[in-house]
Design a protein around this motif. Structure first.
Motif, PDB file in Angstrom:
ATOM      1  N   ALA A 362      -6.854  68.031  31.726  1.00 30.89           N
ATOM      2  CA  ALA A 362      -7.131  69.343  32.313  1.00 30.89           C
ATOM      3  C   ALA A 362      -8.443  69.947  31.822  1.00 30.89           C
ATOM      4  O   ALA A 362      -9.293  70.331  32.640  1.00 30.89           O
ATOM      5  N   PRO A 363      -8.663  70.058  30.501  1.00 29.65           N
ATOM      6  CA  PRO A 363      -9.952  70.624  30.074  1.00 29.65           C
ATOM      7  C   PRO A 363     -11.143  69.754  30.464  1.00 29.65           C
ATOM      8  O   PRO A 363     -12.242  70.273  30.684  1.00 29.65           O
ATOM      9  N   LEU A 364     -10.930  68.446  30.582  1.00 32.57           N
ATOM     10  CA  LEU A 364     -12.018  67.589  31.048  1.00 32.57           C
ATOM     11  C   LEU A 364     -12.357  67.892  32.500  1.00 32.57           C
ATOM     12  O   LEU A 364     -13.543  67.948  32.866  1.00 32.57           O
ATOM     13  N   THR A 365     -11.341  68.106  33.332  1.00 31.73           N
ATOM     14  CA  THR A 365     -11.591  68.460  34.730  1.00 31.73           C
ATOM     15  C   THR A 365     -12.382  69.761  34.824  1.00 31.73           C
ATOM     16  O   THR A 365     -13.317  69.885  35.627  1.00 31.73           O
ATOM     17  N   THR A 366     -12.012  70.731  33.999  1.00 30.90           N
ATOM     18  CA  THR A 366     -12.753  71.991  33.964  1.00 30.90           C
ATOM     19  C   THR A 366     -14.206  71.744  33.580  1.00 30.90           C
ATOM     20  O   THR A 366     -15.127  72.323  34.178  1.00 30.90           O
ATOM     21  N   ALA A 367     -14.428  70.879  32.604  1.00 29.96           N
ATOM     22  CA  ALA A 367     -15.802  70.584  32.179  1.00 29.96           C
ATOM     23  C   ALA A 367     -16.586  69.864  33.274  1.00 29.96           C
ATOM     24  O   ALA A 367     -17.760  70.177  33.512  1.00 29.96           O
ATOM     25  N   TYR A 368     -15.953  68.907  33.950  1.00 25.13           N
ATOM     26  CA  TYR A 368     -16.639  68.160  35.006  1.00 25.13           C
ATOM     27  C   TYR A 368     -17.150  69.080  36.111  1.00 25.13           C
ATOM     28  O   TYR A 368     -18.216  68.853  36.678  1.00 25.13           O
ATOM     29  N   VAL A 369     -16.360  70.112  36.430  1.00 27.98           N
ATOM     30  CA  VAL A 369     -16.650  70.937  37.604  1.00 27.98           C
ATOM     31  C   VAL A 369     -17.314  72.258  37.252  1.00 27.98           C
ATOM     32  O   VAL A 369     -18.340  72.632  37.826  1.00 27.98           O
ATOM     33  N   MET A 370     -16.754  72.975  36.270  1.00 32.97           N
ATOM     34  CA  MET A 370     -17.164  74.352  36.036  1.00 32.97           C
ATOM     35  C   MET A 370     -18.321  74.492  35.058  1.00 32.97           C
ATOM     36  O   MET A 370     -18.696  75.605  34.698  1.00 32.97           O
ATOM     37  N   SER A 371     -18.893  73.386  34.625  1.00 27.53           N
ATOM     38  CA  SER A 371     -20.091  73.451  33.792  1.00 27.53           C
ATOM     39  C   SER A 371     -21.333  73.797  34.604  1.00 27.53           C
ATOM     40  O   SER A 371     -22.418  73.931  34.035  1.00 27.53           O
ATOM     41  N   PHE A 372     -21.175  73.966  35.926  1.00 32.35           N
ATOM     42  CA  PHE A 372     -22.329  74.122  36.808  1.00 32.35           C
ATOM     43  C   PHE A 372     -22.140  75.328  37.716  1.00 32.35           C
ATOM     44  O   PHE A 372     -21.022  75.669  38.091  1.00 32.35           O
ATOM     45  N   PRO A 373     -23.246  75.980  38.093  1.00 28.42           N
ATOM     46  CA  PRO A 373     -23.157  77.131  38.996  1.00 28.42           C
ATOM     47  C   PRO A 373     -22.752  76.696  40.396  1.00 28.42           C
ATOM     48  O   PRO A 373     -22.901  75.527  40.762  1.00 28.42           O
ATOM     49  N   PRO A 374     -22.242  77.628  41.213  1.00 33.28           N
ATOM     50  CA  PRO A 374     -21.667  77.265  42.514  1.00 33.28           C
ATOM     51  C   PRO A 374     -22.606  76.502  43.428  1.00 33.28           C
ATOM     52  O   PRO A 374     -22.178  75.617  44.166  1.00 33.28           O
ATOM     53  N   GLU A 375     -23.913  76.821  43.400  1.00 32.01           N
ATOM     54  CA  GLU A 375     -24.818  76.228  44.386  1.00 32.01           C
ATOM     55  C   GLU A 375     -25.091  74.742  44.159  1.00 32.01           C
ATOM     56  O   GLU A 375     -25.577  74.054  45.052  1.00 32.01           O
ATOM     57  N   VAL A 376     -24.775  74.223  42.951  1.00 33.66           N
ATOM     58  CA  VAL A 376     -24.965  72.793  42.689  1.00 33.66           C
ATOM     59  C   VAL A 376     -23.679  72.139  42.215  1.00 33.66           C
ATOM     60  O   VAL A 376     -23.682  70.987  41.800  1.00 33.66           O
ATOM     61  N   ARG A 377     -22.573  72.863  42.280  1.00 29.38           N
ATOM     62  CA  ARG A 377     -21.328  72.386  41.670  1.00 29.38           C
ATOM     63  C   ARG A 377     -20.824  71.100  42.319  1.00 29.38           C
ATOM     64  O   ARG A 377     -20.361  70.193  41.625  1.00 29.38           O
ATOM     65  N   GLY A 378     -20.893  71.005  43.637  1.00 27.45           N
ATOM     66  CA  GLY A 378     -20.447  69.785  44.302  1.00 27.45           C
ATOM     67  C   GLY A 378     -21.289  68.591  43.913  1.00 27.45           C
ATOM     68  O   GLY A 378     -20.773  67.510  43.609  1.00 27.45           O
ATOM     69  N   SER A 379     -22.603  68.767  43.880  1.00 22.75           N
ATOM     70  CA  SER A 379     -23.523  67.677  43.549  1.00 22.75           C
ATOM     71  C   SER A 379     -23.378  67.248  42.098  1.00 22.75           C
ATOM     72  O   SER A 379     -23.236  66.058  41.791  1.00 22.75           O
ATOM     73  N   ALA A 380     -23.426  68.217  41.172  1.00 27.14           N
ATOM     74  CA  ALA A 380     -23.417  67.894  39.750  1.00 27.14           C
ATOM     75  C   ALA A 380     -22.075  67.327  39.304  1.00 27.14           C
ATOM     76  O   ALA A 380     -22.025  66.383  38.504  1.00 27.14           O
ATOM     77  N   SER A 381     -20.964  67.882  39.804  1.00 37.59           N
ATOM     78  CA  SER A 381     -19.653  67.382  39.387  1.00 37.59           C
ATOM     79  C   SER A 381     -19.407  65.972  39.919  1.00 37.59           C
ATOM     80  O   SER A 381     -18.890  65.112  39.199  1.00 37.59           O
ATOM     81  N   ALA A 382     -19.801  65.711  41.164  1.00 39.10           N
ATOM     82  CA  ALA A 382     -19.638  64.368  41.719  1.00 39.10           C
ATOM     83  C   ALA A 382     -20.474  63.355  40.955  1.00 39.10           C
ATOM     84  O   ALA A 382     -20.034  62.238  40.671  1.00 39.10           O
ATOM     85  N   LEU A 383     -21.688  63.757  40.587  1.00 34.18           N
ATOM     86  CA  LEU A 383     -22.591  62.827  39.910  1.00 34.18           C
ATOM     87  C   LEU A 383     -22.100  62.497  38.512  1.00 34.18           C
ATOM     88  O   LEU A 383     -21.989  61.320  38.136  1.00 34.18           O
TER      89      LEU A 383
END
Length: 447
Positions: A362-383
């Motif tokens: 769970a905390p890893l999922t939060t780190a993968y996704v929420m470490s980035f602002p909304p405008e790049v969140r899809g790109s950065a989390s996928a990468l």
């Protein structure tokens, strides 16, 4: 004005969607995860059958290796697919990509179930099957991170890690269903019937599952943050370049997320693939190994949710350090237990390993996704998620086999994973992504 000026604009007191809408959002994300992971794991579960049906029958070993090439190919393509679909989630919307990935994945799975065999169409059969596997890899590339992001951006409370735990839990249900359906069909049908046509049933079940998932996802709203971000970008004529911005300005956060999840990425592939091989090599037999695999998937959801609750209460650093610390202490003993000759000891070790691996999810999922602002969140989390999964996770099986061949013991791979977990502990202690603990500190209390 640049894309970096687009941030979360919802009022602090905004309660967000009502309870029914939030539950629908959660259901759509979790059900999609179940379908995606069912589809993706089914190929590996029935790899022996696939090798016999779609590859030349002259050498069974060559056929099986060719079938496993599809496993490697799907993972190798995930970072590339993530570079395309991740930015698409930032430009076209999270819901759009969630529907797209589910459709692409299910076409690939159903395609395998409908495919003529090698005996019917010759060399075209393995080519088409590998193409279907490519579709599965594309579908899986951004499903998990986009689904988690979809949940997070709809939620306004202080349950972020708990919801992440539910998302992690759903990824165990898919492989559990795939393994269970395959096991039941294999045991219930005559061997001749299963080899002739029964093996197609699990793949074709992807069709009704996908239709249900697409229906639900089509009837949920896009996230408030994406709508606000898109409207602000349109209003201010901002040129959105999410992938380029993510790489240029957020590469440090991506590296921290990869390092933080490194141990768990290796652990996940050990559970999904190597434990079965190791138990068979240890002489426990294929049926016992498969039942142990079923047990790991069955218990997987519980530690995922518990770890999420603890992360919301105490911060994500606590379950991460505790979980990785247990891995450092117990990974080598786990592999020694598999080689001990005791089935009971081996099963206990495998279950305990799975518990720890899902506990930190769970905390890893939060780190993968929420470490980035909304405008790049899809790109950065996928990468970051796909690079970590491919570079560390998908190579784990090859490294394990190589180390076993060199040393003659599975404990050698245990030491390799222990070293990876030490790296993850160091990241958790000294370079923890701020978003993992930020929500606990700032969110209002919730009854």
């Amino acid at each position: 004005m640049t894309t970096n000026d687009i941030r979360e604009t919802a009022p602090a007191g905004d309660p967000g969607p009502d309870l029914r809408a939030r539950r629908k959002v959660l259901l759509s994300a979790m059900l999609g995860n179940v379908v995606e992971y069912y589809d993706f794991s089914l190929y590996g579960t029935l790899a022996v059958i696939i090798s016999r049906q779609f590859f030349p029958s002259g050498d069974p070993v060559v056929g099986l290796l060719s079938a496993y090439a599809g496993v490697v190919l799907a993972y190798a393509l995930r970072p590339v697919a993530g570079m395309v679909l991740g930015p698409l989630a930032d430009l076209k919307g999270r819901r759009f990509v969630l529907i797209l990935t589910l459709v692409v994945m299910s076409i690939g799975t159903a395609g395998i179930g409908l495919m003529p065999t090698y005996a019917a169409i010759g060399i075209a059969a393995p080519i088409l099957v590998l193409f279907c596997r490519v579709l599965q890899g594309i579908g899986a590339s951004v499903e998990y991170t986009t689904a988690a992001n979809f949940i997070f951006e709809h939620e306004r409370g202080n349950r972020r890690n708990y919801l992440a735990g539910l998302s992690v839990a759903s990824t165990s249900v898919g492989p559990l269903l795939a393994t269970l359906v395959s096991f039941l069909l294999i045991t219930a049908m005559p061997a001749e019937a299963f080899d002739a046509w029964g093996w197609r049933i699990p793949f074709l079940l992807a069709i009704p599952m996908a239709l249900i998932g697409v229906y639900i996802r089509r009837h949920v709203d896009e996230t408030p943050q994406f709508r606000e971000m898109a409207a602000l970008a349109e209003q201010n004529k901002v040129e959105q370049t999410p992938f380029r911005t993510a790489v240029r300005e957020h590469w440090g956060a991506m590296l921290r997320a990869i390092g933080l999840g490194a141990g768990q990425r290796v652990g996940s592939f050990v559970i999904q693939a190597y434990f079965v091989t190791a138990m068979i090599n240890a002489g426990f037999g294929a049926s016992n190994a498969l039942l142990a695999s079923l047990l790991t998937y069955a218990i997987g959801p519980f530690p995922a949710v518990w770890g999420g609750k603890l992360a919301d209460r105490y911060g994500g650093r606590v379950p991460l350090i505790v979980g990785y610390g247990l891995f450092v202490l117990l990974t080598v003993p786990t592999f020694l237990a598999i080689g001990s000759g005791s089935l009971t000891l081996a099963v206990i070790a495998v279950v305990a390993f799975t518990f720890i691996n899902n506990f930190v999810g769970a905390p890893l999922t939060t780190a993968y996704v929420m470490s980035f602002p909304p405008e790049v969140r899809g790109s950065a989390s996928a990468l970051n998620y796909n690079i970590g999964t491919t570079a560390l996770g998908s190579t784990a099986g090859l490294i394990a086999v190589w180390l076993f061949g060199v040393t003659g013991t599975n404990a050698a791979f245990g030491w390799y994973m222990t070293a990876i977990c030490v790296i993850s502990i160091l990241v958790a202690v000294f370079a923890m992504p701020a978003a993992v603990d930020e929500h606990r500190r700032t969110a209002p209390a919730r009854s």
